[in-house]
Design a protein around this motif. Sequence first.
Motif, PDB file in Angstrom:
ATOM      1  N   UNK A 113      37.851  36.884  24.907  1.00 60.43           N
ATOM      2  CA  UNK A 113      39.131  37.369  25.427  1.00 60.43           C
ATOM      3  C   UNK A 113      39.278  36.946  26.886  1.00 60.43           C
ATOM      4  N   UNK A 114      40.380  36.282  27.252  1.00 60.16           N
ATOM      5  CA  UNK A 114      40.530  35.785  28.625  1.00 60.16           C
ATOM      6  C   UNK A 114      41.111  36.853  29.546  1.00 60.16           C
ATOM      7  N   UNK A 138      48.941  37.151  33.891  1.00 56.49           N
ATOM      8  CA  UNK A 138      49.716  37.892  34.886  1.00 56.49           C
ATOM      9  C   UNK A 138      48.812  38.426  35.996  1.00 56.49           C
ATOM     10  N   UNK A 139      47.602  38.891  35.637  1.00 56.95           N
ATOM     11  CA  UNK A 139      46.674  39.381  36.653  1.00 56.95           C
ATOM     12  C   UNK A 139      46.128  38.239  37.500  1.00 56.95           C
ATOM     13  N   UNK A 140      45.851  37.096  36.867  1.00 58.91           N
ATOM     14  CA  UNK A 140      45.328  35.958  37.612  1.00 58.91           C
ATOM     15  C   UNK A 140      46.377  35.422  38.589  1.00 58.91           C
ATOM     16  N   UNK A 141      47.620  35.312  38.113  1.00 56.09           N
ATOM     17  CA  UNK A 141      48.683  34.842  39.002  1.00 56.09           C
ATOM     18  C   UNK A 141      48.907  35.826  40.136  1.00 56.09           C
ATOM     19  N   UNK A 142      48.896  37.112  39.820  1.00 59.74           N
ATOM     20  CA  UNK A 142      49.080  38.123  40.862  1.00 59.74           C
ATOM     21  C   UNK A 142      47.945  38.049  41.886  1.00 59.74           C
ATOM     22  N   UNK A 156      41.279  44.066  44.779  1.00 58.49           N
ATOM     23  CA  UNK A 156      41.083  44.062  43.331  1.00 58.49           C
ATOM     24  C   UNK A 156      42.118  44.965  42.644  1.00 58.49           C
ATOM     25  N   UNK A 157      42.414  46.103  43.259  1.00 60.79           N
ATOM     26  CA  UNK A 157      43.382  47.046  42.674  1.00 60.79           C
ATOM     27  C   UNK A 157      44.783  46.443  42.662  1.00 60.79           C
ATOM     28  N   UNK A 158      45.195  45.853  43.793  1.00 59.24           N
ATOM     29  CA  UNK A 158      46.540  45.266  43.862  1.00 59.24           C
ATOM     30  C   UNK A 158      46.678  44.140  42.850  1.00 59.24           C
ATOM     31  N   UNK A 159      45.609  43.367  42.661  1.00 58.55           N
ATOM     32  CA  UNK A 159      45.655  42.234  41.729  1.00 58.55           C
ATOM     33  C   UNK A 159      45.781  42.683  40.289  1.00 58.55           C
ATOM     34  N   UNK A 160      45.353  43.922  40.011  1.00 53.91           N
ATOM     35  CA  UNK A 160      45.440  44.437  38.647  1.00 53.91           C
ATOM     36  C   UNK A 160      44.110  44.515  37.937  1.00 53.91           C
ATOM     37  N   UNK A 161      43.008  44.240  38.654  1.00 53.62           N
ATOM     38  CA  UNK A 161      41.677  44.306  38.054  1.00 53.62           C
ATOM     39  C   UNK A 161      41.074  45.689  38.266  1.00 53.62           C
ATOM     40  N   UNK A 162      40.108  46.008  37.428  1.00 50.43           N
ATOM     41  CA  UNK A 162      39.324  47.208  37.645  1.00 50.43           C
ATOM     42  C   UNK A 162      38.248  46.909  38.686  1.00 50.43           C
ATOM     43  N   UNK A 163      38.023  47.823  39.580  1.00 57.26           N
ATOM     44  CA  UNK A 163      37.015  47.634  40.618  1.00 57.26           C
ATOM     45  C   UNK A 163      35.651  47.453  39.956  1.00 57.26           C
ATOM     46  N   UNK A 164      34.955  46.397  40.341  1.00 52.72           N
ATOM     47  CA  UNK A 164      33.665  46.078  39.734  1.00 52.72           C
ATOM     48  C   UNK A 164      33.770  45.112  38.575  1.00 52.72           C
ATOM     49  N   UNK A 165      34.975  44.810  38.131  1.00 50.65           N
ATOM     50  CA  UNK A 165      35.190  43.861  37.034  1.00 50.65           C
ATOM     51  C   UNK A 165      36.252  42.852  37.473  1.00 50.65           C
ATOM     52  N   UNK A 166      35.862  41.962  38.350  1.00 43.92           N
ATOM     53  CA  UNK A 166      36.790  40.984  38.918  1.00 43.92           C
ATOM     54  C   UNK A 166      36.346  39.568  38.548  1.00 43.92           C
ATOM     55  N   UNK A 167      37.267  38.608  38.515  1.00 41.20           N
ATOM     56  CA  UNK A 167      36.919  37.230  38.116  1.00 41.20           C
ATOM     57  C   UNK A 167      36.088  36.513  39.176  1.00 41.20           C
ATOM     58  N   UNK A 168      35.307  35.540  38.728  1.00 43.28           N
ATOM     59  CA  UNK A 168      34.534  34.714  39.633  1.00 43.28           C
ATOM     60  C   UNK A 168      35.306  33.483  40.067  1.00 43.28           C
ATOM     61  N   UNK A 169      34.658  32.641  40.855  1.00 44.62           N
ATOM     62  CA  UNK A 169      35.312  31.444  41.375  1.00 44.62           C
ATOM     63  C   UNK A 169      35.733  30.523  40.240  1.00 44.62           C
ATOM     64  N   UNK A 180      39.592  27.575  36.610  1.00 44.48           N
ATOM     65  CA  UNK A 180      39.984  27.384  35.216  1.00 44.48           C
ATOM     66  C   UNK A 180      41.450  27.751  35.020  1.00 44.48           C
ATOM     67  N   UNK A 181      41.918  28.792  35.696  1.00 47.29           N
ATOM     68  CA  UNK A 181      43.322  29.189  35.578  1.00 47.29           C
ATOM     69  C   UNK A 181      44.235  28.140  36.206  1.00 47.29           C
TER      70      UNK A 181
END
Length: 496
Positions: A63-64, A68-72, A99-112, A117-118
């Motif tokens: 699951x990717x 919308x979260x990546x663009x944000x 992380x919160x503003x981007x839409x991710x859960x704190x502690x579960x954020x994307x890597x470089x 890739x996006x």
Amino acid sequence: MKPVNIGGHSAYQDRVLTQLRKYYPNAASLSSSTWQIIDKFWNLNLSQVDELMKDRYSVFGPEPRLPSDMLRAILVSAAFKITSYTRFAADLKENPLHAIISGFFVGDTPGVGTFYDFHRRLWLSSDKNLTNAVHPPKVKPQKPTGKEQKAAPVEKLTVDDLFQQFEKNPPADMAPCAKLWEIFNTFFLQNSASMGLISLNSLALAGDGTPVYTSALERKTKTCNCLENGIRDCKCNRIYHQPDCDIGWDSHRNRYYFGYDLYMLTASDSENDLPVFPFLSPASRHDSHGFLYNWFSMKKMLPEVNVTKLLLDSAHDAMPYYDYCKTNDITPFIDLNWKCGRPPVYKDDISINSDGIPLCPKGFPMKQAAVEPRKGRIKYRCPKISYKGGTPHCTCDEPCSDAKYGRNVHLVLKDNPRLFNTPLRGSEEWKLEYNARTSAERCNKREKIDYKLEDGRYRSSMMWYCRLFAIMMCQHLDAWTLPKTSRLKDFFEQTA
């Protein structure tokens, strides 16, 4: 696996509010400017991006992250002036707010790698650059003789040649940016138009090019053995690590630079100097050519726009521009470039000044008497005519005519639309409209200085275009009306 956004924008807002209460229970711990940024993204609905990007994902695999979260997240990095994705990926892990503003859960954020890739999903080409990396050395523009003068064009094609070529076959350079453009146009440009910030049905465009420094040196690798044979200035092919860039002349700083020439079309009649369409050209490309690449690319990707006015500087002062505008019912406001030449004497002993207004034999600017559109001409009369005593008479010491109203001159518009246009060059109406051309310069300043475009040390056009479009999205986001006090902050304090 295809991205699925369960809950849409409401789910994003719930995630933001829940985590803000957990990590920032005291609203006063965040500054008012930070609350304003949070408010912008709180109200920005990007849930439809997930549907728009589905064709860029495979049905197989894990699951990717939601597009919308990546663009944000990319927009958040632009809003907080973070130009390195390596730094931003680390920042998302260290700074819960981003992380919160981007839409991710704190502690579960994307890597470089997820960010890169996006970007590849946003870029509709297998190659990260537009041109082949292997090509012979390009021509370096000649240094101009005077200060703050633009370098002469290095292109072999004329402006007229490009007009004819692009009217039949528009440039395809922006094809890899089609997905980026679709997102920008759908969620930002059209939204600004619906708010009345831009009128796409009657648009006044200002255009201007600006240097974009991408590196200090031109990185390249030779593919021949000429240097070993004592040949230092060979013209053999080289491998260029930034093939879409080359060496250009920065007329403002009076020095050579390596990078792009960013040509931006801006809505000159918008109060916020909103960008409409960008184009990254090689640094050596002249603005008169950069505009044509931008213009015909825009017409291809935004066919419904109706441009009524074009505001351009003297670099675009060429007859094909005026002919094209006349054919397409566009009013040109182009500053004169005297290098293009002008007749020193017009109608016998009548000269033309720098504003295109005739001068009488004594050197006084003549007064406009009438505009005759049906006859395609403008009538000027003697500037020394006086009506004192009830009878018109010439007050000049040596009258050049014995006519009742003095010397009259008719400038026929079709003789030279470059010099004589409507509204009259030099008139208050013309000057007032042309002054809005600086909106393109202010727009470029916002991108380069406020959003630190040049701080992104990228090697590919893919990365430069992705960052540029993200900044343009932020410019539109900044222009949308927001309350002076954060509504989210008020709601946060009421429900705490």
